[in-house]
Design an enzyme around this catalytic site. Sequence first.
Site, PDB file in Angstrom:
ATOM      1  CG  HIS A   6      -2.162  -1.110   1.192  1.00 47.07           C
ATOM      2  ND1 HIS A   6      -2.892  -0.764   0.118  1.00 47.07           N
ATOM      3  CD2 HIS A   6      -2.495  -2.326   1.517  1.00 47.07           C
ATOM      4  CE1 HIS A   6      -3.566  -1.870   0.697  1.00 47.07           C
ATOM      5  NE2 HIS A   6      -3.426  -2.600   1.264  1.00 47.07           N
ATOM      6  NE  ARG A   9       1.353  -4.651   3.400  1.00 47.17           N
ATOM      7  CZ  ARG A   9       0.566  -4.265   4.310  1.00 47.17           C
ATOM      8  NH1 ARG A   9      -0.424  -5.257   4.501  1.00 47.17           N
ATOM      9  NH2 ARG A   9       0.099  -2.725   4.454  1.00 47.17           N
ATOM     10  CG  ASP A  18      17.494 -12.213  -5.429  1.00 49.02           C
ATOM     11  OD1 ASP A  18      17.343 -13.261  -4.931  1.00 49.02           O
ATOM     12  OD2 ASP A  18      17.452 -13.089  -6.190  1.00 49.02           O
ATOM     13  CD  GLU A  27      -3.900  -8.677   5.131  1.00 52.90           C
ATOM     14  OE1 GLU A  27      -4.251  -7.280   5.671  1.00 52.90           O
ATOM     15  OE2 GLU A  27      -2.892  -8.507   3.989  1.00 52.90           O
ATOM     16  CG  ASP A  34      -7.346  -5.322   3.681  1.00 56.01           C
ATOM     17  OD1 ASP A  34      -8.083  -5.221   3.332  1.00 56.01           O
ATOM     18  OD2 ASP A  34      -5.121  -5.754   3.318  1.00 56.01           O
TER      19      ASP A  34
END
Length: 246
Positions: free
Chosen positions: A40, A65, A79, A141, A167
């Site tokens: 987000h 996230r 990575d 969520e 959520d």
Amino acid sequence: MNKMDLKKLSIGSWCQIGHPANAEILAKAGFSWLALDCEHGEAGDSDIGNFCRAVRPFDCIPLIRVKENSVMAIRRALDLGAAGVIVPLIETPAEAEQAVRAAHYPPRGVRGFAWQRANNWGSEFDAYANEFKPVVIAMIERKAAVERIDGIMAVEGVDGCFIGPYDMSGSYGIPGQTGHRIVQDACLKVAESCRNRNKAAGQHIVTPTHEAVELAIRQGFTFLALGMDSYFLGNGARQTLEMLKS
Ligand code: 3PY
Ligand code: MG
């Protein structure tokens, strides 16, 4: 690199703005881990390396996230130097298994081998390939995930869960009512399932108050994100302006 001990109380926070200075300020303030929000927030793939560079000197663990539960989103995060990933909107054991496989090298998973930032551009290839243990956190969520929580937590390689309260409230038809009894009951069910499986229970307390933190700890949550850079900035600014009025 040692795996985080997620079962001890650990207080982290969240970065929604991609600039590494934000992460540096929060790491220096003393959070023990930080998550860069690529779902987000404003951050993109190209912010991940600098986020990890900014927080590591302060013994702060960088998590990402990821924007979605995809092989490439998870591979890029690791990575570029993240210790682990927080994967949004996991609803089924199969989705959790997919995230674990993306995070692990063969034979457990499908992560690709390469020289990259995480193995010091190849100079620590062997050590990293043999020793790195990714942290994989399933975001819980949605109501559908709560209903399948035992199956999700049973997936080998899922280290714990992380509740997204917004959520979660939305999926029960009460968006934003994160303190509502229905949402709190869902949180309790998730925490109990984690406890039964010896997995870490985490939660994002987006607008932290003493009561909310105390409640989460009492419910058995040990892995807490408090606030986020955008919240601290906006809230601090508003409080300063309010002070002038009084
Ligand atoms: C939510 O509340 O849904 C979140 O994802 C918070 O990070
Ligand atoms: Mg969410």
